[in-house]
Write an enzyme that holds these catalytic residues in place. Structure first.
Site, short mmCIF file in Angstrom:
data_model
loop_
_atom_site.label_atom_id
_atom_site.label_comp_id
_atom_site.label_asym_id
_atom_site.label_seq_id
_atom_site.Cartn_x
_atom_site.Cartn_y
_atom_site.Cartn_z
N GLY A 83 37.67 -76.49 21.45
CA GLY A 83 38.91 -76.63 20.69
C GLY A 83 40.08 -77.24 21.42
N TRP A 94 40.81 -80.45 22.05
CA TRP A 94 41.38 -81.60 21.33
C TRP A 94 42.07 -81.15 20.05
CZ3 TRP A 94 38.71 -87.01 21.56
CH2 TRP A 94 38.66 -87.44 22.90
N ASP A 130 32.37 -78.33 13.85
CA ASP A 130 31.39 -78.15 14.91
C ASP A 130 30.27 -77.24 14.41
OD1 ASP A 130 31.64 -78.61 18.25
OD2 ASP A 130 30.13 -77.18 17.57
N ASP A 167 27.43 -79.66 10.05
CA ASP A 167 26.69 -80.73 10.71
C ASP A 167 27.34 -82.07 10.33
OD1 ASP A 167 24.89 -82.52 11.74
OD2 ASP A 167 23.11 -81.54 10.92
N LYS A 225 34.02 -90.38 22.52
CA LYS A 225 33.48 -90.48 23.88
C LYS A 225 32.21 -91.35 23.88
CE LYS A 225 33.23 -86.86 26.55
NZ LYS A 225 32.85 -85.55 27.11
#
Length: 371
Positions: free
Chosen positions: A96, A98, A122, A138, A203
């Site tokens: 958590g 971000w 998540d 998901d 990322k």
């Protein structure tokens, strides 16, 4: 005959002799370890980590759940991705950090919080955060995308961020491939929930095929930059793609059931030279005078300031290692036991008798602080 007897006796003697020495050594190690338990070894370990990783330490002092919060903050310093954002989505959000950044920046002092909506998604449970709606779902499911849009009252997001990463194997080629698939899954759901002109940050593991990801992202975003925040270790292959001004191809219909992208990619692409070769924009972001993530700092950063080792801001909820940690505290983990019977040495594994030991989360340190 004498030679045969000697050849049989001497190896047996040596075998038992070294076995006894090994048992004595193991017992000495166990005793020493038990004695050192009372010397605050845990505190020494924490202070050592605080010296080696300045952002790990700052995250605890400033109340961030993970050091990765500084990566998003430094990306925002360079690209100003929070400007005008009222609806944001954090994919792969746990633990958590971000979402914390989004909450503090979008709902900060002097800002109207009535129109600001933040959704964190998540597969794992996450401790609550002020102003953040949590979905345990998901990101590869279209139902999750519909639920996110539902929380925005039918509107789409201004910003989508994703700091998700797989459990790395250490084999860079495999890690890069799996991370690329995770990124494309995040991009897939982003095409369902991001409004035109929006921003997507995720990322990546920067390797030789980063040009493939770049060319795929360019289908949907005219501005794509690979950024390396100052808080990201130089020894790490991680970077972040900052994709701005979302503009899907004309006639594109988001669809979860089919592969998102089938972009042609020449196997000799990386061998092209001159104007035929695509150069991926790469930017190292963050203040040059900021802390170096690979440097060791003293515990007292400034003269006259004290040092106190702090626990993580938020302990993990039901982590996968919870049972093993509880068993280890009670010295009930499976272990090898030496048994010498009638001149033969056998090794036996002690099985844990009580497999239903009550799980306890006390004392757990957040593994995500290392990300």
């Amino acid at each position: 005959m004498y030679t045969q007897v000697v050849n049989q006796v001497i190896p047996d003697y040596r075998f038992h002799h070294f076995t006894n020495m090994r048992k004595a050594f193991q017992e000495e190690v166990r005793t020493t370890f038990k004695n050192f338990k009372h010397l605050h070894i845990k505190t020494m370990g924490r202070s050592s980590k605080d010296k080696r990783d300045i952002y790990y330490r700052l995250a605890k002092e400033e109340g961030w759940r993970a050091r990765s919060a500084y990566k998003l903050l430094q990306i925002n310093e360079e690209f100003d991705i929070f400007k005008g954002v009222t609806k944001a989505v954090d994919l792969c959000a746990a633990p958590g950090s971000w979402s914390q950044v989004l909450s503090r920046k979008l709902r900060g002092e002097g800002k109207s919080t009535s129109d600001v909506k933040i959704v964190a998604v998540d597969l794992q449970a996450m401790a609550p955060l002020p102003g953040v709606t949590q979905l345990q779902g998901d990101i590869t499911k279209e139902s999750t995308a519909r639920e996110i849009v539902g929380h925005f009252d039918g509107e789409q997001a201004d910003l989508v961020v994703c700091d998700g990463a797989p459990d790395v194997t250490g084999l860079h080629d495999i890690d890069e491939y799996i991370q690329a698939q995770l990124l494309l899954a995040a991009l897939n759901i982003t095409t369902h929930i991001l409004k035109p002109g929006g921003t997507f940050v995720a990322k990546i593991f920067r390797g030789k095929d980063v040009t493939l990801l770049y060319s795929q992202l360019k289908i949907f975003f005219p501005n794509v930059t690979v950024a390396k925040p100052k808080s990201s270790r130089n020894s790490s292959i991680e970077s972040f793609v900052v994709c701005q001004n979302y503009a899907p191809p004309k006639g594109y219909i988001p669809n979860m059931s089919n592969p998102l992208l089938d972009h042609s990619y020449d196997a000799n692409f990386n061998n092209l030279e001159g104007p035929n070769r695509v150069i991926v924009p790469f930017l190292a972001c963050g203040d040059l005078s900021a802390y170096d993530s690979d440097k060791t700092y003293p515990l007292q950063l400034e003269a006259g300031e004290g040092y106190t080792s702090l626990p993580p801001t938020q302990a993990p909820i039901n982590p996968p290692y919870q049972t093993a940690s509880a068993l280890k505290k009670k010295d009930m983990l499976a272990k090898e036991i030496d048994q010498v019977t009638q001149g033969d040495v056998t090794m036996e594994t002690e099985e844990t008798a009580d497999t239903q030991t009550e799980q306890s989360t006390s004392g757990h340190e957040s593994s995500q602080l290392n990300t």
